[in-house]
Design an enzyme around this catalytic site. Sequence first.
Site, PDB file in Angstrom:
ATOM      1  N   LEU A  36      82.836  21.359 -52.715  1.00  0.00           N
ATOM      2  CA  LEU A  36      82.605  19.943 -53.040  1.00  0.00           C
ATOM      3  C   LEU A  36      83.299  19.521 -54.332  1.00  0.00           C
ATOM      4  O   LEU A  36      83.411  20.292 -55.282  1.00  0.00           O
ATOM      5  CB  LEU A  36      81.099  19.675 -53.153  1.00  0.00           C
ATOM      6  CG  LEU A  36      80.273  19.984 -51.899  1.00  0.00           C
ATOM      7  CD1 LEU A  36      78.832  19.498 -52.078  1.00  0.00           C
ATOM      8  CD2 LEU A  36      80.880  19.351 -50.654  1.00  0.00           C
ATOM      9  N   HIS A  37      83.749  18.280 -54.360  1.00  0.00           N
ATOM     10  CA  HIS A  37      84.368  17.683 -55.540  1.00  0.00           C
ATOM     11  C   HIS A  37      83.813  16.271 -55.699  1.00  0.00           C
ATOM     12  O   HIS A  37      82.955  15.837 -54.897  1.00  0.00           O
ATOM     13  CB  HIS A  37      85.896  17.686 -55.412  1.00  0.00           C
ATOM     14  CG  HIS A  37      86.390  17.201 -54.083  1.00  0.00           C
ATOM     15  ND1 HIS A  37      86.301  15.884 -53.696  1.00  0.00           N
ATOM     16  CD2 HIS A  37      86.942  17.863 -53.040  1.00  0.00           C
ATOM     17  CE1 HIS A  37      86.806  15.755 -52.480  1.00  0.00           C
ATOM     18  NE2 HIS A  37      87.191  16.946 -52.049  1.00  0.00           N
ATOM     19  N   HIS A  40      83.228  13.885 -52.783  1.00  0.00           N
ATOM     20  CA  HIS A  40      82.020  14.142 -51.981  1.00  0.00           C
ATOM     21  C   HIS A  40      80.803  13.548 -52.696  1.00  0.00           C
ATOM     22  O   HIS A  40      79.915  12.965 -52.063  1.00  0.00           O
ATOM     23  CB  HIS A  40      81.778  15.655 -51.819  1.00  0.00           C
ATOM     24  CG  HIS A  40      82.772  16.348 -50.943  1.00  0.00           C
ATOM     25  ND1 HIS A  40      83.662  17.282 -51.428  1.00  0.00           N
ATOM     26  CD2 HIS A  40      83.010  16.263 -49.617  1.00  0.00           C
ATOM     27  CE1 HIS A  40      84.404  17.751 -50.429  1.00  0.00           C
ATOM     28  NE2 HIS A  40      84.032  17.140 -49.323  1.00  0.00           N
ATOM     29  N   GLN A  67      87.145  23.804 -35.708  1.00  0.00           N
ATOM     30  CA  GLN A  67      88.201  22.845 -36.038  1.00  0.00           C
ATOM     31  C   GLN A  67      89.414  23.500 -36.704  1.00  0.00           C
ATOM     32  O   GLN A  67      90.320  22.805 -37.153  1.00  0.00           O
ATOM     33  CB  GLN A  67      87.646  21.701 -36.884  1.00  0.00           C
ATOM     34  CG  GLN A  67      87.217  22.049 -38.297  1.00  0.00           C
ATOM     35  CD  GLN A  67      86.458  20.909 -38.951  1.00  0.00           C
ATOM     36  OE1 GLN A  67      85.326  20.623 -38.610  1.00  0.00           O
ATOM     37  NE2 GLN A  67      87.081  20.240 -39.912  1.00  0.00           N
ATOM     38  N   GLY A 154      84.462  10.143 -45.707  1.00  0.00           N
ATOM     39  CA  GLY A 154      85.497   9.621 -46.599  1.00  0.00           C
ATOM     40  C   GLY A 154      86.679   9.044 -45.819  1.00  0.00           C
ATOM     41  O   GLY A 154      87.039   9.538 -44.751  1.00  0.00           O
ATOM     42  N   ASP A 157      90.299  11.109 -44.785  1.00  0.00           N
ATOM     43  CA  ASP A 157      90.574  11.603 -43.427  1.00  0.00           C
ATOM     44  C   ASP A 157      90.417  10.417 -42.473  1.00  0.00           C
ATOM     45  O   ASP A 157      89.446  10.317 -41.723  1.00  0.00           O
ATOM     46  CB  ASP A 157      89.620  12.746 -43.097  1.00  0.00           C
ATOM     47  CG  ASP A 157      89.820  13.916 -44.041  1.00  0.00           C
ATOM     48  OD1 ASP A 157      90.912  14.490 -44.046  1.00  0.00           O
ATOM     49  OD2 ASP A 157      88.902  14.219 -44.817  1.00  0.00           O
ATOM     50  N   GLN A 160      90.152  11.019 -38.737  1.00  0.00           N
ATOM     51  CA  GLN A 160      88.837  11.600 -38.429  1.00  0.00           C
ATOM     52  C   GLN A 160      87.771  10.507 -38.402  1.00  0.00           C
ATOM     53  O   GLN A 160      86.963  10.420 -37.465  1.00  0.00           O
ATOM     54  CB  GLN A 160      88.502  12.652 -39.498  1.00  0.00           C
ATOM     55  CG  GLN A 160      87.054  13.112 -39.504  1.00  0.00           C
ATOM     56  CD  GLN A 160      86.819  14.237 -40.480  1.00  0.00           C
ATOM     57  OE1 GLN A 160      87.228  15.361 -40.243  1.00  0.00           O
ATOM     58  NE2 GLN A 160      86.155  13.963 -41.594  1.00  0.00           N
TER      59      GLN A 160
END
Length: 303
Positions: A36-37, A40, A67, A154, A157, A160
């Site tokens: 995590l950063h 996130h 994935q 987020g 992506d 996605q």
Amino acid sequence: MTSETKPLVVETREGLARALAVAPKPRAVVMTMGGLHAAHGGLMTIARDLVGAEGHVTTTIFVNPLQFAATEDLGKYPRTFDADVAMCAQRSVDLVFAPTPDVMYPNGDAAVTVDPGSLGQLYEGVARPTHFRGVLTVVAKFLQLLQPDFAVFGEKDYQQLTLIRQMVADLDIPTQIVGGPIGREESGLAMSTRNKYLSPVAREVAARIPVAIAAGQAGAAGGTQACIDATLEVLHAPAAVSVEVEYVAVTDPLMRPAPESGEARLILTVIVDGTRLLDNAPVQLGPSAESGARSSTGDDGTE
Ligand code: PAF
């Protein structure tokens, strides 16, 4: 939960069911693969704002094997569990669900999976043809297990996020999907767990990606090709490490073919010194409404 308290951490389906049985509503989830950063963290804050102080926020931490292709970085994907839980505590997350692959896929390989449709084969799907099948399958499973009111993903992506929105619409999944803005480092580079793979020199080179995007946004007044050309010009400048442009494309906001003019999305993936980096931004194709209005009134812009 509003002050910093360690979230409950559960790893099993039984533990999750027990925790959810007493969890207040509304509920939100932020799904992650750990590592995590701050971006996130931003998604967790959005989740908390959506449900309010009395609501419930779950973060999932699961590096989803489905994935990753056999040739990809599943084995070396950053795993920073203690720091991840500490970040969840700072962002007032109530529950961390961190299952093992056996818990998520008790029958081994999933025989039935979610087909992402034709968009799943474009852009990211060209280099990673099985990726979105794996993403959508695990996201659908988490949505089933958690039954959240909101799920926050987020915008970095973007494909996605677009496919997840499409999936919940097409499969009538009653969760509202919320997009969170791209978190950026000081240089403008989009935050990503994979930025950890970059050497200092590669990180400097990678920082030209947001510059290329800004050039593309400026070029978009001339249409799709001008937008792409302006982006590529920056990306193709000589660099101290290898820069391989996988794709630069312009689509409409739902990732269908780009319109002649109006709102669109510039998306790209660039491999810098072996690390795949994604980024995207909104663009306005064609003359802006403002300049159109000026020219239609004969204003030459000198006043
Ligand atoms: O974006 C990610 O981190 C992953 O693709 C997700 C949505 C958590 C599914 O594994």
